[in-house]
Design a protein around this motif. Structure first.
Motif, PDB file in Angstrom:
ATOM      1  N   PHE A 101       0.849  -1.200   0.000  1.00 30.17           N
ATOM      2  CA  PHE A 101       0.000   0.000   0.000  1.00 30.17           C
ATOM      3  C   PHE A 101       0.878   1.240   0.000  1.00 30.17           C
ATOM      4  O   PHE A 101       1.906   1.256   0.685  1.00 30.17           O
ATOM      5  CB  PHE A 101      -0.867   0.056   1.260  1.00 30.17           C
ATOM      6  N   ILE A 102       0.457   2.261  -0.723  1.00 31.69           N
ATOM      7  CA  ILE A 102       1.179   3.537  -0.653  1.00 31.69           C
ATOM      8  C   ILE A 102       0.280   4.529   0.084  1.00 31.69           C
ATOM      9  O   ILE A 102      -0.820   4.838  -0.384  1.00 31.69           O
ATOM     10  CB  ILE A 102       1.525   4.062  -2.059  1.00 31.69           C
ATOM     11  N   ASN A 103       0.749   4.978   1.250  1.00 28.40           N
ATOM     12  CA  ASN A 103      -0.060   5.886   2.067  1.00 28.40           C
ATOM     13  C   ASN A 103       0.370   7.325   1.865  1.00 28.40           C
ATOM     14  O   ASN A 103       1.562   7.619   1.869  1.00 28.40           O
ATOM     15  CB  ASN A 103       0.078   5.516   3.541  1.00 28.40           C
ATOM     16  N   LEU A 104      -0.636   8.168   1.702  1.00 29.69           N
ATOM     17  CA  LEU A 104      -0.347   9.572   1.411  1.00 29.69           C
ATOM     18  C   LEU A 104      -0.951  10.460   2.482  1.00 29.69           C
ATOM     19  O   LEU A 104      -2.123  10.303   2.836  1.00 29.69           O
ATOM     20  CB  LEU A 104      -0.961   9.951   0.057  1.00 29.69           C
ATOM     21  N   ARG A 105      -0.141  11.391   2.958  1.00 25.84           N
ATOM     22  CA  ARG A 105      -0.616  12.324   3.974  1.00 25.84           C
ATOM     23  C   ARG A 105      -0.394  13.735   3.466  1.00 25.84           C
ATOM     24  O   ARG A 105       0.728  14.098   3.084  1.00 25.84           O
ATOM     25  CB  ARG A 105       0.234  12.105   5.229  1.00 25.84           C
ATOM     26  N   LEU A 106      -1.456  14.515   3.434  1.00 29.48           N
ATOM     27  CA  LEU A 106      -1.326  15.893   2.947  1.00 29.48           C
ATOM     28  C   LEU A 106      -0.440  16.675   3.924  1.00 29.48           C
ATOM     29  O   LEU A 106      -0.530  16.492   5.137  1.00 29.48           O
ATOM     30  CB  LEU A 106      -2.706  16.549   2.836  1.00 29.48           C
ATOM     31  N   ARG A 107       0.390  17.546   3.390  1.00 27.33           N
ATOM     32  CA  ARG A 107       1.266  18.350   4.252  1.00 27.33           C
ATOM     33  C   ARG A 107       0.471  19.425   4.981  1.00 27.33           C
ATOM     34  O   ARG A 107      -0.433  20.026   4.404  1.00 27.33           O
ATOM     35  CB  ARG A 107       2.329  19.046   3.407  1.00 27.33           C
ATOM     36  N   GLY A 108       0.839  19.667   6.225  1.00 26.30           N
ATOM     37  CA  GLY A 108       0.148  20.678   7.028  1.00 26.30           C
ATOM     38  C   GLY A 108       0.219  22.061   6.389  1.00 26.30           C
ATOM     39  O   GLY A 108      -0.784  22.788   6.334  1.00 26.30           O
ATOM     40  N   ASP A 109       1.396  22.424   5.886  1.00 27.74           N
ATOM     41  CA  ASP A 109       1.523  23.768   5.307  1.00 27.74           C
ATOM     42  C   ASP A 109       0.739  23.872   3.998  1.00 27.74           C
ATOM     43  O   ASP A 109       0.176  24.917   3.679  1.00 27.74           O
ATOM     44  CB  ASP A 109       2.999  24.150   5.110  1.00 27.74           C
ATOM     45  N   TRP A 110       0.680  22.747   3.275  1.00 27.49           N
ATOM     46  CA  TRP A 110      -0.124  22.768   2.044  1.00 27.49           C
ATOM     47  C   TRP A 110      -1.598  22.965   2.397  1.00 27.49           C
ATOM     48  O   TRP A 110      -2.293  23.787   1.795  1.00 27.49           O
ATOM     49  CB  TRP A 110       0.074  21.460   1.261  1.00 27.49           C
ATOM     50  N   LEU A 111      -2.075  22.202   3.409  1.00 26.56           N
ATOM     51  CA  LEU A 111      -3.472  22.338   3.844  1.00 26.56           C
ATOM     52  C   LEU A 111      -3.769  23.774   4.265  1.00 26.56           C
ATOM     53  O   LEU A 111      -4.806  24.347   3.911  1.00 26.56           O
ATOM     54  CB  LEU A 111      -3.742  21.406   5.030  1.00 26.56           C
ATOM     55  N   ALA A 112      -2.820  24.342   5.025  1.00 25.80           N
ATOM     56  CA  ALA A 112      -3.041  25.695   5.541  1.00 25.80           C
ATOM     57  C   ALA A 112      -3.183  26.695   4.398  1.00 25.80           C
ATOM     58  O   ALA A 112      -4.104  27.527   4.396  1.00 25.80           O
ATOM     59  CB  ALA A 112      -1.893  26.089   6.459  1.00 25.80           C
ATOM     60  N   SER A 113      -2.318  26.591   3.385  1.00 26.93           N
ATOM     61  CA  SER A 113      -2.432  27.586   2.319  1.00 26.93           C
ATOM     62  C   SER A 113      -3.651  27.302   1.447  1.00 26.93           C
ATOM     63  O   SER A 113      -4.291  28.220   0.936  1.00 26.93           O
ATOM     64  CB  SER A 113      -1.149  27.658   1.486  1.00 26.93           C
ATOM     65  N   ARG A 114      -3.988  26.031   1.353  1.00 27.71           N
ATOM     66  CA  ARG A 114      -5.185  25.651   0.593  1.00 27.71           C
ATOM     67  C   ARG A 114      -6.439  26.282   1.243  1.00 27.71           C
ATOM     68  O   ARG A 114      -7.290  26.843   0.572  1.00 27.71           O
ATOM     69  CB  ARG A 114      -5.288  24.126   0.593  1.00 27.71           C
ATOM     70  N   LEU A 115      -6.540  26.161   2.557  1.00 28.03           N
ATOM     71  CA  LEU A 115      -7.724  26.678   3.245  1.00 28.03           C
ATOM     72  C   LEU A 115      -7.827  28.196   3.096  1.00 28.03           C
ATOM     73  O   LEU A 115      -8.916  28.756   2.993  1.00 28.03           O
ATOM     74  CB  LEU A 115      -7.691  26.318   4.732  1.00 28.03           C
ATOM     75  N   ARG A 116      -6.679  28.839   3.082  1.00 23.75           N
ATOM     76  CA  ARG A 116      -6.700  30.284   2.925  1.00 23.75           C
ATOM     77  C   ARG A 116      -7.271  30.662   1.562  1.00 23.75           C
ATOM     78  O   ARG A 116      -8.032  31.620   1.436  1.00 23.75           O
ATOM     79  CB  ARG A 116      -5.276  30.802   3.081  1.00 23.75           C
ATOM     80  N   LEU A 117      -6.903  29.872   0.554  1.00 22.74           N
ATOM     81  CA  LEU A 117      -7.479  30.105  -0.775  1.00 22.74           C
ATOM     82  C   LEU A 117      -8.984  29.837  -0.767  1.00 22.74           C
ATOM     83  O   LEU A 117      -9.783  30.592  -1.329  1.00 22.74           O
ATOM     84  CB  LEU A 117      -6.834  29.176  -1.813  1.00 22.74           C
ATOM     85  N   LEU A 118      -9.376  28.746  -0.112  1.00 21.76           N
ATOM     86  CA  LEU A 118     -10.791  28.378  -0.076  1.00 21.76           C
ATOM     87  C   LEU A 118     -11.622  29.466   0.610  1.00 21.76           C
ATOM     88  O   LEU A 118     -12.747  29.752   0.214  1.00 21.76           O
ATOM     89  CB  LEU A 118     -10.995  27.054   0.653  1.00 21.76           C
ATOM     90  N   ALA A 119     -11.017  30.060   1.653  1.00 25.05           N
ATOM     91  CA  ALA A 119     -11.752  31.081   2.402  1.00 25.05           C
ATOM     92  C   ALA A 119     -12.176  32.220   1.484  1.00 25.05           C
ATOM     93  O   ALA A 119     -13.247  32.802   1.654  1.00 25.05           O
ATOM     94  CB  ALA A 119     -10.897  31.609   3.548  1.00 25.05           C
ATOM     95  N   ALA A 120     -11.346  32.498   0.493  1.00 22.95           N
ATOM     96  CA  ALA A 120     -11.648  33.615  -0.400  1.00 22.95           C
ATOM     97  C   ALA A 120     -12.425  33.164  -1.635  1.00 22.95           C
ATOM     98  O   ALA A 120     -12.720  33.973  -2.507  1.00 22.95           O
ATOM     99  CB  ALA A 120     -10.346  34.284  -0.823  1.00 22.95           C
ATOM    100  N   ASP A 121     -12.724  31.874  -1.713  1.00 17.87           N
ATOM    101  CA  ASP A 121     -13.352  31.335  -2.922  1.00 17.87           C
ATOM    102  C   ASP A 121     -14.845  31.080  -2.689  1.00 17.87           C
ATOM    103  O   ASP A 121     -15.221  30.240  -1.879  1.00 17.87           O
ATOM    104  CB  ASP A 121     -12.649  30.023  -3.310  1.00 17.87           C
TER     105      ASP A 121
END
Ligand code: ARG
Length: 603
Positions: A83-103
């Motif tokens: 199995f290949i397990n993938l975990r989203l990076r915390g800093d990626w999530l943080a910047s993603r949410l900031r974009l979502l907030a404005a979207d």
């Protein structure tokens, strides 16, 4: 941005040259079942190892080495057999949410390949009051329409009402023999509904004492009944005359046509009242009567093209070479056309008018054979570039496990059911929301009552039956609309209490920081809206949205129980958490809106 899809794309690139069908292998990237293993998991190394006769863990290591995901995920981990397990990076999530907030669209991009859909839903047989059996098609069809439109598709909705059936013969008979002129003049819909019920009742040969009791205060009924020896004789007459009235209507009898024309606006107004209340609108109401004039030509054309043939005086299409399966009948021996004939006419008309890529028929499972048959005939007729889909659903059951009926065994009327939902919701609101004024309470009760009914239907896989259970559908805890509406209102109350300028959070989102596991879980859940909606649309399944919203609300609840928001240690943490709160609320609101359910700021 659909995270799952972009992970799949990265995998497809990595698998290019490694797997025979890189896309198919990449499709084995899924959301992880257990967060301890990560957010997503790829299961492609095992089948690939088998194909290539290599150790799957080595194959997994090869894939990982070729992956270009460093900006998005932590280094992938290989577990168990490969199995290949993938975990989203915390800093990626943080910047993603900031974009979502404005979207405004919360990360859901309109599709780059819009399709045109015709959605045929609700489609009741009119002239009789709507009953609970009509609700599933109405609610599911509306939700699918909302979803496809939100994703950027063009959707034409068509309420294919049954406005040409035998019920009109019954109404005409009732009108001619049993009309109460005064009531009809004042409240035509009510009188038509009564006529339908009386004629229906007479046709079932009621018991003698019931008949005489009613005839005692209905002169016209007494006169009619007086012409027959007993209720059975009367029933025969009523049934036969109703049938003849229908036939006269169909062959163009001027008086019956005029009556039909005078009934229709009332029947439609009656439906509209229910649709308005449910917040549902249609682009078109091309009912059966609309197609009636086209039916002879449909049959002729199918005959000319050698698709249909005569058999025993009837016209039909055989669907298998061995002629063992039941054929699709399109004209009876007596010349009458059938349900399939008018549905074939709908296809021709819709293709000519709207040029759809797909036509969805949101109709109960019991009609499956009808749809299989006429879809096949339509394809032979040349409509091969259209996706035909019977979006089928199961039955609503009562608590006894049998189809939902009134205690007396009759059909459950839709409007009384909606009224009861609102009344019950009102009691819940009175218990929980003493701070609200009377008029606000009533508004909340409408949203909660109708929301409960809709959600109970939409939250189960439409293919299954579901049990109509007031207590369960209105519970303030568990997978209900009420729970989600409260979760939404609770977040709004945080904003009120903290005097938060929510518009500013969106206009100019603060830095988001993802520290606590509960924050992380909530952030991941929020980013999953796009993939959820695409999954739901791919199978025309609103329950996928409902399941997601419930999980989101629960994730929010754990977050709110472990992380201080208004009292957070620092202004930056407070601001970051407020963004999480606002995004949760907006996703809940958007998701519920796609289910046709309203949210209220204060409950
Ligand atoms: N009026 C039909 C019924 O009540 C449903 C029609 C569904 N739509 C269709 N195109 N066949 O059973």
């Amino acid at each position: 941005m659909n995270v799952l899809r972009s992970l799949k794309e990265s995998f497809a690139q990595a698998l290019d040259g490694l797997a025979a069908d890189a896309r198919a292998s990449a499709d084995l990237v899924k959301p992880a079942q257990d967060v301890r293993f990560g957010d997503y998991q790829a299961n492609c190394a095992m089948p690939l190892g088998k194909q290539l006769r290599r150790n799957p863990r080595d194959v997994a290591a090869d894939i990982v080495a070729r992956l270009d995901l460093a900006a998005v995920t932590e280094p992938p981990e290989i577990a168990g057999p490969g199995f290949i397990n993938l975990r989203l990076r915390g800093d990626w999530l943080a910047s993603r949410l900031r974009l979502l907030a404005a979207d405004e669209r919360l990360g859901v991009e309109p599709t780059t390949s819009p399709r045109t859909f015709v959605v045929d839903f609700s489609s009741p047989n009119v002239a009789k009051p709507m009953h609970v059996g009509h609700i599933r098609s109405t609610i599911i069809g509306d939700s699918i329409t909302r979803l496809l439109r939100f994703l950027g598709h063009r959707v034409v909705t068509d309420n294919h009402i049954g406005d040409w059936g035998t019920q009109f013969g019954m109404l005409i008979f009732g009108y001619k023999h049993l009309l109460d002129e005064q009531v009809f003049a004042a409240r035509p819909v009510e009188e038509l509904a009564r006529l339908y019920r009386v004629v229906n009742w007479l046709g079932e040969a009621p018991a003698a004492d019931e008949l005489s009791a009613r005839a005692a205060d209905d002169l016209k009924l007494a006169k009619l009944a007086g012409r027959f020896a007993d209720a059975t004789e009367l029933a025969k007459y009523v049934t036969e005359e109703s049938r003849l009235e229908t036939a006269r209507l169909h062959t163009g009898d001027a008086a019956n046509r005029a009556l039909w024309q005078s009934f229709m606006p009332h029947c439609l107004a009656d439906l509209d009242r229910v649709y308005d209340r449910l917040g549902i609108h249609f682009d078109h109401h091309f009912g059966e009567s609309f197609y009636d004039p086209m039916l002879p030509a449909v049959v002729e054309d199918l005959l000319t093209k050698g698709i249909a043939e005569e058999s025993d005086g009837a016209i039909c299409v055989f669907l298998d070479a061995a002629r063992e399966k039941p054929p699709c009948l399109i004209r009876k021996r007596d010349g009458a056309f059938l349900y399939a004939t008018s549905d074939l006419a709908t296809v021709k008309h819709r293709v000519e008018q709207f040029h759809p890529d797909a036509i969805l028929y949101v109709v109960g499972q019991p009609q499956a054979l009808h749809f299989q048959q006429f879809f096949e005939v339509a394809r032979r007729w040349g409509y091969t570039n259209v996706e035909f889909s019977h979006v089928a659903f199961g039955t609503i059951l009562g608590r006894d496990g049998k189809p939902f009926r009134t205690r007396a065994g009759g059909t459950v009327g839709l409007e009384p059911l909606l009224d009861e939902a609102v009344q019950r919701a009102r009691r819940i609101v009175d218990e929980n929301s003493s701070h609200l004024a009377e008029s606000e309470r009533q508004q909340v009760a409408e949203a909660v009552g109708l929301g409960a009914i809709k959600y109970a239907d939409l939250s189960v896989n439409r293919a299954s039956d579901y049990t109509f259970d007031w207590d369960r559908m209105m519970a303030t805890q568990g997978n209900t609309a009420t729970y989600l509406q409260y979760a939404y209102a609770r977040i709004q109350s945080i904003f009120r209490k903290g005097d938060v300028d929510v518009a500013a959070l969106r206009r100019d989102p603060p830095t988001v920081a993802i520290g606590e596991p509960a924050e992380r879980a909530l952030a991941v859940a929020i980013t999953r809206l796009p993939e959820t909606l695409e999954d739901a649309a791919a199978e025309y399944k609103p329950n996928v949205i409902a399941g997601y919203l419930y999980a989101l609300a629960e994730t929010f609840s754990s977050f709110y129980n472990t992380c201080l928001v208004l009292q957070a240690d620092s202004a930056t943490t407070r601001a970051s958490r407020l963004v999480l709160c606002d995004l949760t609320a907006r996703v809940l609101r958007q998701g519920l809106e796609l289910l046709g359910i309203r949210t209220i700021d204060q409950m």
